[in-house]
Design a protein around this motif. Structure first.
Motif, PDB file in Angstrom:
ATOM      1  N   GLU A 468       0.838  -1.205   0.000  1.00 42.91           N
ATOM      2  CA  GLU A 468       0.000   0.000   0.000  1.00 42.91           C
ATOM      3  C   GLU A 468       0.867   1.247   0.000  1.00 42.91           C
ATOM      4  O   GLU A 468       1.840   1.345   0.749  1.00 42.91           O
ATOM      5  CB  GLU A 468      -0.928   0.025   1.227  1.00 42.91           C
ATOM      6  N   ARG A 469       0.491   2.214  -0.837  1.00 48.06           N
ATOM      7  CA  ARG A 469       1.175   3.498  -0.894  1.00 48.06           C
ATOM      8  C   ARG A 469       0.122   4.596  -1.004  1.00 48.06           C
ATOM      9  O   ARG A 469      -0.920   4.423  -1.655  1.00 48.06           O
ATOM     10  CB  ARG A 469       2.125   3.586  -2.094  1.00 48.06           C
ATOM     11  N   ALA A 473      -3.573   2.890  -5.916  1.00 48.03           N
ATOM     12  CA  ALA A 473      -4.580   1.865  -5.691  1.00 48.03           C
ATOM     13  C   ALA A 473      -3.916   0.592  -5.185  1.00 48.03           C
ATOM     14  O   ALA A 473      -2.798   0.243  -5.598  1.00 48.03           O
ATOM     15  CB  ALA A 473      -5.347   1.585  -6.987  1.00 48.03           C
ATOM     16  N   LEU A 474      -4.613  -0.124  -4.286  1.00 55.27           N
ATOM     17  CA  LEU A 474      -4.065  -1.361  -3.737  1.00 55.27           C
ATOM     18  C   LEU A 474      -3.824  -2.392  -4.835  1.00 55.27           C
ATOM     19  O   LEU A 474      -2.825  -3.129  -4.806  1.00 55.27           O
ATOM     20  CB  LEU A 474      -5.018  -1.932  -2.680  1.00 55.27           C
ATOM     21  N   ASP A 475      -4.721  -2.438  -5.816  1.00 55.30           N
ATOM     22  CA  ASP A 475      -4.536  -3.400  -6.912  1.00 55.30           C
ATOM     23  C   ASP A 475      -3.217  -3.178  -7.640  1.00 55.30           C
ATOM     24  O   ASP A 475      -2.567  -4.136  -8.071  1.00 55.30           O
ATOM     25  CB  ASP A 475      -5.708  -3.310  -7.904  1.00 55.30           C
ATOM     26  N   ASP A 476      -2.819  -1.907  -7.771  1.00 52.57           N
ATOM     27  CA  ASP A 476      -1.535  -1.625  -8.427  1.00 52.57           C
ATOM     28  C   ASP A 476      -0.381  -2.176  -7.606  1.00 52.57           C
ATOM     29  O   ASP A 476       0.587  -2.742  -8.147  1.00 52.57           O
ATOM     30  CB  ASP A 476      -1.354  -0.115  -8.625  1.00 52.57           C
ATOM     31  N   LEU A 478      -0.493  -4.722  -5.542  1.00 54.40           N
ATOM     32  CA  LEU A 478      -0.505  -6.185  -5.649  1.00 54.40           C
ATOM     33  C   LEU A 478       0.082  -6.642  -6.982  1.00 54.40           C
ATOM     34  O   LEU A 478       0.815  -7.641  -7.041  1.00 54.40           O
ATOM     35  CB  LEU A 478      -1.933  -6.702  -5.478  1.00 54.40           C
ATOM     36  N   THR A 479      -0.237  -5.903  -8.035  1.00 52.77           N
ATOM     37  CA  THR A 479       0.317  -6.236  -9.350  1.00 52.77           C
ATOM     38  C   THR A 479       1.835  -6.128  -9.336  1.00 52.77           C
ATOM     39  O   THR A 479       2.553  -6.999  -9.854  1.00 52.77           O
ATOM     40  CB  THR A 479      -0.277  -5.312 -10.425  1.00 52.77           C
ATOM     41  N   HIS A 480       2.351  -5.055  -8.736  1.00 44.38           N
ATOM     42  CA  HIS A 480       3.802  -4.875  -8.655  1.00 44.38           C
ATOM     43  C   HIS A 480       4.452  -5.996  -7.838  1.00 44.38           C
ATOM     44  O   HIS A 480       5.566  -6.442  -8.154  1.00 44.38           O
ATOM     45  CB  HIS A 480       4.134  -3.523  -8.039  1.00 44.38           C
ATOM     46  N   LEU A 481       3.758  -6.442  -6.789  1.00 44.37           N
ATOM     47  CA  LEU A 481       4.297  -7.514  -5.958  1.00 44.37           C
ATOM     48  C   LEU A 481       4.444  -8.804  -6.773  1.00 44.37           C
ATOM     49  O   LEU A 481       5.495  -9.471  -6.723  1.00 44.37           O
ATOM     50  CB  LEU A 481       3.383  -7.746  -4.753  1.00 44.37           C
TER      51      LEU A 481
END
Length: 530
Positions: A468-469, A473-476, A478-481
């Protein structure tokens, strides 16, 4: 003749005491009609008016003009201007000469004149107009000066601007010991008011005195206490060498006190900020110490590589309730839990400690599927009146199955989904239907999910501080992770933790917890001789 001097008001006696016959103007009865009429005009005016008459510019002035020349009166009356104003003649003399020569009216606004009118050279400011006075034949007989002193306005504006700059800079004061570093450069930019300034630590004023003014051969020195006399640790005194060219009136000393007040208020704010920082730092250290004391090293079961990490938030206020746990159940299953208590500070850390210990005890005693353990945790929190809410993912990793496979069963209470890193280097989120946080007592069922881990697979658990930043967005996140894990299948559990902290930890605004479970490859087993 008597009527002319009667208009002089309080100057009447001073006019009559002058031996006009001994002056360049000569006896009053011989004055020209132009001089007599101009004197009459000046004496009847309530504005400050003076005449510079004849070739020597002899002074003749009215009552209002006296206030501007101070101690030069009454000897200035009937005396040559160059003699009376010798200290400023280089400035005003050429202007008077020019007007007397017929160049026209001269207008000067807020001119700085270093005038000796009270026994010392004083910084003064004047706005004035010089105009030629013509006789009947067109010849210039003298110059009339209509003047206004603007010293209070100029000094007031200058001091107000300095106070404004000082206040702006003091707004950035972060620590009491930075006061001299922040304030002194501003105050030293005003040498007309302060020849020099210092902030003395410890203070030099004796007990019971908050302000002192002392006279020295090179000028006055003012000292003002900035802290309470009882506060010996931070006792400070503002010391200012004042200008010898300014009157020590209430305006000047009031300005010095205003500077002192600004310093006192800034020092008080900085001390309060420092105290708040110390309190926050202590609270952070207490929370972090409590947290780290509970986050014990993981077990090392055969065939599994387990690694955990905890990194505290950069911001002190964000330290609180993130935790991990990893332990073996009596039947040999590995239990992994990662959770995040709502809120931050020591209360969240204390709630985290309760939740972690309860979850560990219930897991070990109940020995049931993760969903049933979480239901038991909900019931226990409700029954014991523990007011705490948390997201949790709880997983059981079974003992080794055929060909080194491991079945994992997990339940997710509102927590970010784990990530599966497969032996071929692909990665995906193990997303499931959202379920309620623990601590929300409800009859809604909790669900178990299963997956089989092949040798060389890794399962990554984490708290939201990793992804989270603010403004993202949280989805972004998660995608980066997932993208960061792709192709990292050959890394050990420890290496995966370090890789993720290196990729995401530096920009995290919250606590970060990581738990990675990796199934050893068959080659690892073969090479080890097992």
């Amino acid at each position: 003749m008597r009527d002319l001097f009667d208009a002089a008001g309080t100057l009447r006696d001073a006019y009559r005491r002058v031996d006009w016959a001994a002056t360049p103007l000569g006896p009053v009865e011989h004055w020209s009609p132009t001089l007599r009429s101009t004197v009459d005009l000046a004496l009847h005016s309530r504005f400050a008016v003076t005449l510079f008459w004849g070739p020597e510019f002899v002074l003749v002035y009215n009552e209002a003009y006296v206030r501007m020349i101070g101690d030069k009166h009454p000897s200035a009356l009937g005396s040559p201007c160059g003699q009376v104003f010798a200290e400023i003649w280089d400035t005003i003399g050429p202007v008077i000469d020019s007007v007397a020569a017929g160049s026209g009216t001269a207008w000067v606004e807020n001119q700085r004149l270093m005038m000796n009118r009270h026994g010392f050279v004083e910084e003064t400011y004047f706005t004035y107009s010089y105009s030629a006075v013509y006789g009947p034949g067109g010849a210039i007989e003298g110059v009339i000066d209509i003047a206004s002193e603007t010293t209070p306005e100029i000094l007031g504006r200058r001091r107000l601007e300095l106070l404004s700059r000082l206040t702006d800079r003091l707004g950035d004061l972060d620590h009491p010991h930075q006061l001299d570093e922040v304030a002194l450069p501003v105050l030293r930019s005003a040498p007309e008011d302060f020849r020099d300034v210092a902030i003395e630590l410890p203070g030099t004023l004796p007990a019971g005195r908050d302000f002192a003014l002392e006279q020295y051969p090179d000028g006055p020195v003012a000292s003002l206490r900035l802290t309470a006399a009882t506060d010996a640790q931070v006792d400070a005194t503002f010391v200012a060498r004042l200008s010898p060219h300014l009157t020590l009136d209430e305006r000047y000393l009031g300005f010095v006190r205003l500077v002192g007040t600004a310093l006192i208020q800034a020092l008080s704010r900085a001390r309060q900020r420092d105290a708040e920082r110390r309190a926050a730092r202590m609270e952070r250290e207490m929370s972090e110490t409590l947290q780290r004391s509970l986050l014990t090293p993981p077990p090392k079961p055969d065939g599994l590589d387990v690694a955990v990490r905890y990194r505290a938030a950069v911001e002190q206020a964000q330290v609180g309730g993130d935790w991990y746990d990893a332990f073996l159940l009596p039947d040999g299953r590995l239990t992994v839990a990662v959770g995040d208590v709502t809120g931050h500070d020591r209360d969240a850390a204390a709630a985290m400690a309760q939740l972690r210990n309860l979850l560990r005890g219930i897991s070990y005693t109940l020995r049931h599927f993760p969903s049933r353990v979480l239901v038991g945790l909900d019931d226990t929190l409700h029954g014991l009146g523990v007011s705490a809410f948390a997201t949790v993912v709880l997983a059981h990793v079974d003992r080794e199955g055929p060909q080194g496979r491991r079945e994992v069963r997990w339940s997710n209470a509102g927590h970010p989904p784990p990530v599966l890193l497969a032996p071929d280097g692909t990665a995906r989120l193990l997303s499931t239907r959202p379920e309620l946080l623990v601590g929300v007592h409800t009859t809604a069922p909790r669900t178990d999910h299963t997956i089989v881990l092949e040798p060389g697979s890794s399962l990554v658990f984490y708290t939201d501080g990793l992804v989270e930043r603010r403004g993202q967005a949280l989805d972004d996140g998660l995608t980066h992770l997932v993208e960061a894990l792709v192709g990292r299948q050959d890394l050990s559990a420890d290496q995966l933790c370090e890789h993720l902290l290196g990729s995401f930890g530096a920009t995290s605004e919250d606590d970060v917890v990581l738990a990675v479970v990796r199934v050893h490859t068959l080659e690892r087993w073969t090479n080890s001789g097992l």
